[in-house]
Design an enzyme around this catalytic site. Structure first.
Site, PDB file in Angstrom:
ATOM      1  N   HIS A 129      91.866  48.228 129.751  1.00 17.89           N
ATOM      2  CA  HIS A 129      92.839  48.626 128.723  1.00 17.89           C
ATOM      3  C   HIS A 129      93.836  49.670 129.229  1.00 17.89           C
ATOM      4  CE1 HIS A 129      90.830  46.292 125.739  1.00 17.89           C
ATOM      5  NE2 HIS A 129      89.742  47.038 125.685  1.00 17.89           N
ATOM      6  N   ASP A 136      85.828  39.744 129.023  1.00 11.99           N
ATOM      7  CA  ASP A 136      85.516  40.749 128.011  1.00 11.99           C
ATOM      8  C   ASP A 136      86.016  40.256 126.655  1.00 11.99           C
ATOM      9  OD1 ASP A 136      84.967  44.059 128.052  1.00 11.99           O
ATOM     10  OD2 ASP A 136      86.219  43.367 126.395  1.00 11.99           O
ATOM     11  N   HIS A 192      87.471  41.841 124.417  1.00 12.82           N
ATOM     12  CA  HIS A 192      88.756  42.456 124.085  1.00 12.82           C
ATOM     13  C   HIS A 192      89.789  42.101 125.154  1.00 12.82           C
ATOM     14  CE1 HIS A 192      85.614  45.137 122.307  1.00 12.82           C
ATOM     15  NE2 HIS A 192      86.386  44.970 121.250  1.00 12.82           N
ATOM     16  N   ASP A 230      80.637  42.146 125.969  1.00 14.24           N
ATOM     17  CA  ASP A 230      80.646  42.473 124.558  1.00 14.24           C
ATOM     18  C   ASP A 230      80.990  41.286 123.666  1.00 14.24           C
ATOM     19  OD1 ASP A 230      83.123  42.572 125.751  1.00 14.24           O
ATOM     20  OD2 ASP A 230      83.639  44.568 125.046  1.00 14.24           O
TER      21      ASP A 230
END
Length: 305
Positions: free
Chosen positions: A127, A163, A165, A247
């Site tokens: 991120h 991931d 996200h 996740d």
């Protein structure tokens, strides 16, 4: 022997007892790996120290030097927050530099041997944009590693981010480089709200595959076979870097996708069908049991293949 790049120093990035991105993530993974019947096949590799090889010059090619200095000063003052989700402790800056070195070591090993490796490091990175950390991430590990691979002689580098996200930072950094391809599977809508399917990069080098909450392996496999494999095969990377977040597990508290830990063995098999030159680097994953079993599934598949 299968190399896992790890240091106890990674536990010194302290985020607070209730923060999901905590040192216990690495401790749980290590314990899970050490009790496997094939644990003797793991080579626990200490990353190159920052004193022996400073990654700062490479990091400064990716991140704004003013941002890097701000992180260093904040850590030196005893810590604080970059944003509401991203805390720093006194050792966080040093640990982040060592994490970058671990990713670079993984790249060097895999380029030299043609065999996969795993980077068990934190803080995560996907991120972090050029001038700001966010979402638990300080430095853009995967993007930095990809640029390092190009400097080491790779002509093309693929990045696969599984991931849950979207790797907004990685995409923002690499999408202008025609020699790096980025592919992300991520829940949508979900933090950070980026990663539309319409985003294709500046050189048709980005593939975003938004997933609905509740998606299972039955939803993922057709995308691997019909989208990801052709995209990456056509790009013909000399190295594949995987932003290996775990996740998307059904038990993870921070998202709504319904994968099982064994599904990551399937993901890993797809990667190894593309190339043996794969560097897996830890990103997210916040249920300790699901996270640990998922990493076990990844490394077990590497050993089987």
């Amino acid at each position: 022997m299968f190399p896992v790049f790890y240091s106890d120093e990674f536990l010194l990035h302290e985020t607070g007892h209730f923060h999901p991105e905590k040192p216990a993530r690495l401790t749980a993974i290590r314990k899970a790996l050490q009790v496997e019947s094939w644990a003797h096949q793991i080579a626990w590799c200490q990353p190159t120290t920052v004193e022996a090889r400073s990654p700062l010059s490479l990091i400064q090619q990716i991140h704004d030097p003013q941002y890097i200095e701000a992180v260093r000063q904040l850590a030196n003052r005893g810590g604080g927050h970059i944003d509401g989700d991203t805390p720093l402790s006194p050792r966080s800056f040093e640990v982040a530099l060592l994490a970058v070195n671990a990713w670079l070591d993984g790249v060097n090993y895999t380029l030299q041997t043609g065999e996969p490796s795993f980077v068990l490091a934190r803080p995560p990175g996907h991120h972090a944009v050029a001038d700001m950390g966010m979402g638990f991430c300080l430095l853009s590990n995967a993007a930095i590693a990809a640029h390092h691979a190009l400097e080491q002689g790779a002509n093309r580098v693929g990045i696969l981010d599984w991931d849950v996200h979207h790797g907004n930072g990685t995409q923002a950094i690499v999408e202008t480089n025609p020699n790096i391809a980025f592919c992300s599977l991520h829940e949508s809508p979900q933090y950070p709200g980026t990663g539309r399917a319409s985003e294709q990069g500046f050189h048709q080098n980005v593939l975003n595959l938004p997933m609905r909450a509740g998606s299972t392996i039955a939803d993922y496999q057709p995308l691997f076979e019909q989208k990801i494999m052709p995209f990456l095969s056509n790009f013909q990377p000399d190295l594949l870097i995987v932003s290996a977040g775990y996740d998307a597990n059904q038990d993870d508290p921070l998202a709504g996708v319904s994968l099982q830990p064994t599904d990551y063995g399937i993901f890993t098999d797809y990667c190894l069908q593309l190339t043996r030159r794969v560097v897996f680097g830890l990103e997210g994953g916040y249920d300790l049991s699901a996270l640990s079993r998922s990493v076990v599934a990844t490394i077990a598949q590497c050993l089987r293949s």
